[in-house]
Enzyme design. Structure first.
Site, short mmCIF file in Angstrom:
data_model
loop_
_atom_site.label_atom_id
_atom_site.label_comp_id
_atom_site.label_asym_id
_atom_site.label_seq_id
_atom_site.Cartn_x
_atom_site.Cartn_y
_atom_site.Cartn_z
N TYR A 27 0.82 -1.22 0.00
CA TYR A 27 0.00 0.00 0.00
C TYR A 27 0.86 1.27 0.00
O TYR A 27 0.57 2.20 0.74
CB TYR A 27 -0.96 0.01 1.19
CG TYR A 27 -1.87 -1.20 1.25
CD1 TYR A 27 -3.00 -1.27 0.42
CD2 TYR A 27 -1.61 -2.26 2.09
CE1 TYR A 27 -3.84 -2.38 0.45
CE2 TYR A 27 -2.44 -3.37 2.13
CZ TYR A 27 -3.55 -3.43 1.30
OH TYR A 27 -4.38 -4.53 1.32
N HIS A 28 1.87 1.30 -0.87
CA HIS A 28 2.74 2.47 -0.94
C HIS A 28 2.85 3.04 -2.35
O HIS A 28 3.96 3.34 -2.82
CB HIS A 28 4.14 2.13 -0.42
CG HIS A 28 4.15 1.59 0.97
ND1 HIS A 28 5.17 0.78 1.45
CD2 HIS A 28 3.26 1.73 1.99
CE1 HIS A 28 4.91 0.46 2.71
NE2 HIS A 28 3.75 1.02 3.05
#
Length: 549
Positions: free
Chosen positions: A471-472
């Site tokens: 989730y980056h």
């Protein structure tokens, strides 16, 4: 259509948008409007504010945009799920609450690019310090009176002790603070949890100033496009609210939608590759082919082991325990519900070619996935790992003029030789640590990837089948001065137009070597001074660790 003109219209009430709204509205003469597509983060919403409830909002369309990648050709054609916060506070309201600044050399390497000199670590550190109150202690590297209160994980479960001991047995050092002098090594992690409650960007920055008369926050306001005049000056934002198309006029428009929504809105507004926009019937305003390119992310896997002893957090998953855990958190702000459980980990180098750690470990005293499923079926533990500096690059591209249509996300995971090599190194490094004598009394065998996965090819096939995003997403409207850059690093203005700026994860030139929430908040703090014309905070001259090799 409203005719009021705000000084600043901030599109996105997430991590960066919340910080900017606070800083820009501190001057009562500045009229500030925040447009957030998601809903409010109501104080009674246990799924947002209870740290251990983080598995619930991720994947729920009530809180999450629930994006998916295009079929990834090197991952057996899988579509990889990508959660992004659709609520005030953005992804900081649904993330894992892990606070990692990245390595000082990340920013020094940013500064090596033309025009980026003021983004080295010496110039960024004062903004990291300004934003935080580090409860572990203020010092040369850590702040003590900022809005973002940071707690250090207790790591009280005996599996954490085994993990930290195993890391040392494998030849890795401990460090006092991965966000301080030395990142490389293993330690308890900082987290944006305070008094047993998630402290999102909205809770830290936005809610304390909601009563300012010059600050307006409108939720469920889905931005459709930025409106330009004939001189290429941004004048307004069109947005959909309660089923109607409305317009917010602003002297300055600031996009804070993140690495997916920001390039999408730029393209919808006529800023991007002119030929691609024309093909969709969008009149190009400014040809910037870098919009939506350079997409970066961290892919990760879970190396999981079964545990011989009943010491993991597995019993907390029992349905009958959840009301007890909820009540303990609700009335006492304590117990298993008051932690994110990502309480320790570390940073290591997997080869001698890298000058800073290219692998991050998150350790969990339970075998579980982000969606809450527990393949172990019993007691276990795991590490989350993946390369931090993958050289793969992807893109974000709109497919229509409708702002409600999701853009195409292409990450191209596992598409380069270096990325594949580092993936094999990562898995082997994790196995080395988890196989140390410190785990002998607990280790009941590897569950994932399992003993049948040994060769380089088998490891890569497992990663392709099992890898998930960390989730980056970042870097899709990067700062710089070359032809593929989008944002001026000295002003945060979009190249070639006036009155439009970008402040969020999309402006990163290269993703940092850890979770990106802290860097995004630092960027917002620094950008606030650039936007307001304030004298920048003086550069720091504190020492930082450099590997001698």
């Amino acid at each position: 259509m409203t005719e009021k003109t705000y000084d600043y219209v901030i599109v996105g009430g997430g991590s960066a948008g919340s910080a900017l709204a606070n800083r820009l509205s501190a001057d009562p003469s500045n009229e500030v409007l925040v447009l957030e597509a998601g809903r409010r983060d109501w104080k009674w919403d246990v799924f947002i504010h209870m740290p251990a409830a983080l598995t619930y909002p991720i994947g729920s369309r009530f809180y999450d945009w629930c994006y998916e990648s295009e079929p990834e050709p090197n991952m057996h054609g899988r579509r990889v799920f990508h959660g992004r916060g659709k609520v005030l506070g953005g992804s900081s309201s649904i993330n894992g609450m892990i606070f990692q600044r990245g390595n000082p050399l990340d920013y020094d390497h940013w500064a090596e690019e033309p025009g980026m000199g003021a983004w080295d670590y010496a110039h960024c550190l004062p903004y990291f310090k300004r934003m935080e109150t580090c409860l572990a202690g203020e010092d040369e590297w850590r702040g003590g009176d900022g809005p973002l209160v940071l707690e250090r994980g207790e790591a009280a479960n005996p599996l954490f002790d085994a993990f930290l001991e195993a890391a040392q047995q494998a030849g890795h050092p401990l460090t006092d603070d991965v966000n301080g002098y030395r990142q490389e090594g293993f330690a308890r992690f900082d987290r944006n949890v305070h008094r047993g409650r998630r402290l999102s960007a909205a809770r830290a920055y936005l809610h304390p100033v909601m009563d300012r008369p010059n600050l307006t926050v409108t939720t469920r306001a889905h931005a459709a496009r930025v409106v330009f005049d004939e001189s290429k000056r941004a004048r307004a934002v069109d947005y959909i609210h309660r089923g109607r198309l409305r317009r917010a006029h602003g002297a300055e428009i600031i996009l804070c939608g993140g690495a997916i929504n920001t390039p999408q809105l730029l393209q919808l507004s006529g800023i991007g590759d002119a030929d691609e926009l024309s093909a969709l019937g969008i009149r190009p305003v400014q040809h910037l082919p870098g919009v939506g390119e350079n997409l970066q992310d961290h892919l990760e896997v879970y190396v999981q082991h079964a545990a011989k002893k009943p010491v993991s957090l597995q019993p907390q998953l029992a349905w009958w325990r959840k009301p007890i855990i909820g009540a303990q958190w609700l009335f006492l702000r304590s117990g298993p519900g008051a932690t994110n459980h990502f309480e320790a980990g570390g940073f290591v180098r997997t080869n001698d070619e890298v000058d800073r750690p290219n692998l991050m470990f998150h350790f969990l005293p339970i075998a579980i996935r982000y969606d809450g499923t527990s393949p172990a079926g019993g007691h276990g533990y795991q590490v989350h790992i993946g390369p931090m500096f993958s050289d793969v690059r992807g893109s974000v591209k709109i497919t229509s003029r409708d702002p409600r249509d999701y853009p195409k996300l292409r990450f191209n995971y596992l598409s380069t030789e270096r990325d594949r090599r580092e993936w094999v190194e990562c898995v082997r490094a994790a196995r080395t640590i988890l196989g140390q004598p410190a785990f002998d009394e607990y280790n009941d065998g590897e569950l994932e990837p399992g003993p049948g996965v040994q060769t380089d090819e088998e490891i890569l096939d497992w990663v392709a089948r099992d890898g998930e995003t960390a989730y980056h997403p970042s870097c899709t409207a990067r700062m710089g001065t070359d032809d593929m850059s989008v944002v001026d690093p000295e002003t945060m203005r979009v190249h070639g137009v006036q009155g439009l700026r970008v402040v969020d994860a999309s402006v990163m030139p290269v993703v940092t070597n850890g979770n990106i929430y802290a860097p995004v908040m630092m960027i917002a703090e620094k950008a606030a001074d650039l936007i307001l014309g304030n004298t920048p905070l003086p550069a720091s001259d504190v020492p930082t660790y450099r590997h001698a090799g």
